[in-house]
Motif scaffolding. Structure first.
Motif, PDB file in Angstrom:
ATOM      1  N   UNK A  79       0.834  -1.204   0.000  1.00  0.00           N
ATOM      2  CA  UNK A  79       0.000   0.000   0.000  1.00  0.00           C
ATOM      3  C   UNK A  79       0.869   1.255   0.000  1.00  0.00           C
ATOM      4  N   UNK A  80       1.944   1.252   0.785  1.00  0.00           N
ATOM      5  CA  UNK A  80       2.871   2.389   0.787  1.00  0.00           C
ATOM      6  C   UNK A  80       3.477   2.623  -0.587  1.00  0.00           C
ATOM      7  N   UNK A  81       3.844   1.537  -1.247  1.00  0.00           N
ATOM      8  CA  UNK A  81       4.442   1.628  -2.583  1.00  0.00           C
ATOM      9  C   UNK A  81       3.479   2.316  -3.541  1.00  0.00           C
ATOM     10  N   UNK A  82       2.215   1.926  -3.473  1.00  0.00           N
ATOM     11  CA  UNK A  82       1.199   2.526  -4.342  1.00  0.00           C
ATOM     12  C   UNK A  82       1.001   4.002  -4.004  1.00  0.00           C
ATOM     13  N   UNK A  83       0.865   4.302  -2.703  1.00  0.00           N
ATOM     14  CA  UNK A  83       0.665   5.686  -2.273  1.00  0.00           C
ATOM     15  C   UNK A  83       1.862   6.550  -2.678  1.00  0.00           C
ATOM     16  N   UNK A  84       3.081   6.003  -2.489  1.00  0.00           N
ATOM     17  CA  UNK A  84       4.292   6.748  -2.817  1.00  0.00           C
ATOM     18  C   UNK A  84       4.424   7.105  -4.289  1.00  0.00           C
ATOM     19  N   UNK A  85       3.745   6.353  -5.156  1.00  0.00           N
ATOM     20  CA  UNK A  85       3.765   6.661  -6.591  1.00  0.00           C
ATOM     21  C   UNK A  85       2.624   7.587  -7.010  1.00  0.00           C
ATOM     22  N   UNK A 108       3.841  12.113  -4.189  1.00  0.00           N
ATOM     23  CA  UNK A 108       5.273  12.150  -3.905  1.00  0.00           C
ATOM     24  C   UNK A 108       5.595  13.357  -3.034  1.00  0.00           C
ATOM     25  N   UNK A 109       5.940  13.072  -1.783  1.00  0.00           N
ATOM     26  CA  UNK A 109       6.343  14.107  -0.819  1.00  0.00           C
ATOM     27  C   UNK A 109       7.855  14.001  -0.642  1.00  0.00           C
ATOM     28  N   UNK A 110       8.614  15.070  -0.929  1.00  0.00           N
ATOM     29  CA  UNK A 110      10.069  14.996  -0.728  1.00  0.00           C
ATOM     30  C   UNK A 110      10.426  14.805   0.746  1.00  0.00           C
ATOM     31  N   UNK A 111      11.523  14.137   0.982  1.00  0.00           N
ATOM     32  CA  UNK A 111      12.009  13.943   2.353  1.00  0.00           C
ATOM     33  C   UNK A 111      12.339  15.300   2.981  1.00  0.00           C
ATOM     34  N   UNK A 112      12.269  15.389   4.316  1.00  0.00           N
ATOM     35  CA  UNK A 112      12.592  16.663   4.980  1.00  0.00           C
ATOM     36  C   UNK A 112      13.989  17.178   4.635  1.00  0.00           C
ATOM     37  N   UNK A 113      14.958  16.255   4.538  1.00  0.00           N
ATOM     38  CA  UNK A 113      16.336  16.694   4.281  1.00  0.00           C
ATOM     39  C   UNK A 113      16.549  17.142   2.831  1.00  0.00           C
ATOM     40  N   UNK A 114      15.563  16.866   1.960  1.00  0.00           N
ATOM     41  CA  UNK A 114      15.636  17.355   0.580  1.00  0.00           C
ATOM     42  C   UNK A 114      15.135  18.797   0.511  1.00  0.00           C
ATOM     43  N   UNK A 125      18.294   7.462   1.200  1.00  0.00           N
ATOM     44  CA  UNK A 125      18.003   7.837  -0.186  1.00  0.00           C
ATOM     45  C   UNK A 125      16.932   8.919  -0.206  1.00  0.00           C
ATOM     46  N   UNK A 126      17.004   9.781  -1.213  1.00  0.00           N
ATOM     47  CA  UNK A 126      16.060  10.903  -1.316  1.00  0.00           C
ATOM     48  C   UNK A 126      14.803  10.480  -2.068  1.00  0.00           C
ATOM     49  N   UNK A 127      14.163   9.399  -1.600  1.00  0.00           N
ATOM     50  CA  UNK A 127      12.932   8.926  -2.234  1.00  0.00           C
ATOM     51  C   UNK A 127      11.721   9.554  -1.543  1.00  0.00           C
ATOM     52  N   UNK A 128      10.518   9.037  -1.839  1.00  0.00           N
ATOM     53  CA  UNK A 128       9.290   9.620  -1.289  1.00  0.00           C
ATOM     54  C   UNK A 128       9.253   9.500   0.230  1.00  0.00           C
TER      55      UNK A 128
END
Length: 195
Positions: free
Chosen positions: A66-72, A75-81, A92-95
Motif C-alpha cells: 500500500x505504501x508503494x502505491x501511495x508513494x507513486x 510524492x512528498x520529498x524527504x525533509x532533508x531534501x 536515499x532521497x525517495x518519497x
C-alpha cells in the motif's frame, strides 16, 4: 504545522549523544528487532501463535505494498531534501510519505495485538518509538508517521477480519514447517474460533 512539529523534534538531534545513539539504533534496527520477535514467537509458541506470525507477515507485506502505491501517487520529498535538518542517518532521497519503517512496525504490532494483547502492547510501544525515531533522525515528517499508522490500522483490521478465509494458508505453512525434520514441533490442535 507539519514542518513545525518536525523541526521541534528534529532540533533535539545532535545535542544528546545517548538519545542520538538510541534513535539511530531504533531507526536502523527496528524491523530486524520485529523479525527476531516474530521468529521467537514462531519457534517458542504453539500453532495458534504461529498463525499470528503468518497473519502478521501478510499484514506487513500488504502495508508495504500500500505504501508503494501511495508513494507513486503522492510524492512528498524527504525533509532533508526540502530543508536543512539534523540528519543523523543517511537515506536515499525517495518519497517521504508514508514511512515504510513505521508502517512495517505498526502493521506487525497491530496484527499481534489483535490476538495476543501482552506481546502486542510491547510491540506497539516499540512501533511508536520507531515512528518517533524516523522524525528525530530527519527522515520523515510527523504526518508521514500519522499516514503510516492509518495505513497499518486499515490493513491490519482487514487482515484480522479476513483471518478465517486466510486460515487455510496459515495451516498449510504450519503443516509444512511441522514436517521439517529436527525443528521444534507442536502437537496442539488449534481452535480457529479462538482467533
Amino acid at each position: 504545522m507539519n514542518y513545525s512539529l518536525f523541526k521541534s523534534i528534529n532540533d533535539l538531534a545532535g545535542h544528546h549523544p545517548f538519545l542520538d545513539g538510541l534513535m539511530a539504533g531504533v531507526t536502523n534496527n527496528a524491523l530486524i528487532i520485529y523479525a527476531i520477535v516474530l521468529l521467537l514467537i514462531w519457534f517458542i509458541g504453539k500453532d495458534q501463535y504461529k498463525k499470528t506470525v503468518v497473519y502478521a507477515a501478510i499484514t506487513g507485506a500488504l502495508g508495504l505494498l500500500m505504501n508503494y502505491i501511495i508513494g507513486h501517487i503522492y510524492v512528498e520529498p524527504r525533509p532533508f531534501v526540502s530543508h536543512k535538518v539534523n540528519l543523523l542517518v543517511e537515506h536515499a532521497a525517495d518519497a517521504s510519505f508514508p514511512s515504510d519503517h513505521t508502517t512495517g512496525a505498526f502493521a506487525l504490532a497491530l496484527a499481534v495485538l489483535f490476538v495476543h494483547r501482552k506481546i502486542g502492547i510491547g510491540m506497539l510501544l516499540f512501533a511508536f518509538l520507531t515512528g518517533f525515531s524516523r522524525i528525530y533522525v530527519g527522515h520523515h515528517y510527523p504526518f508521514d508517521i500519522l499516514g503510516s499508522i492509518i495505513v497499518s490500522l486499515v490493513i491490519s483490521t482487514v487482515v484480522f477480519k479476513l483471518s478465517p478465509f486466510l486460515e487455510p494458508i496459515a495451516n498449510t505453512i504450519i503443516n509444512m514447517y511441522n514436517r521439517i525434520p529436527l525443528v521444534p514441533k507442536t502437537t496442539e490442535k488449534v481452535n480457529s474460533k479462538s482467533l
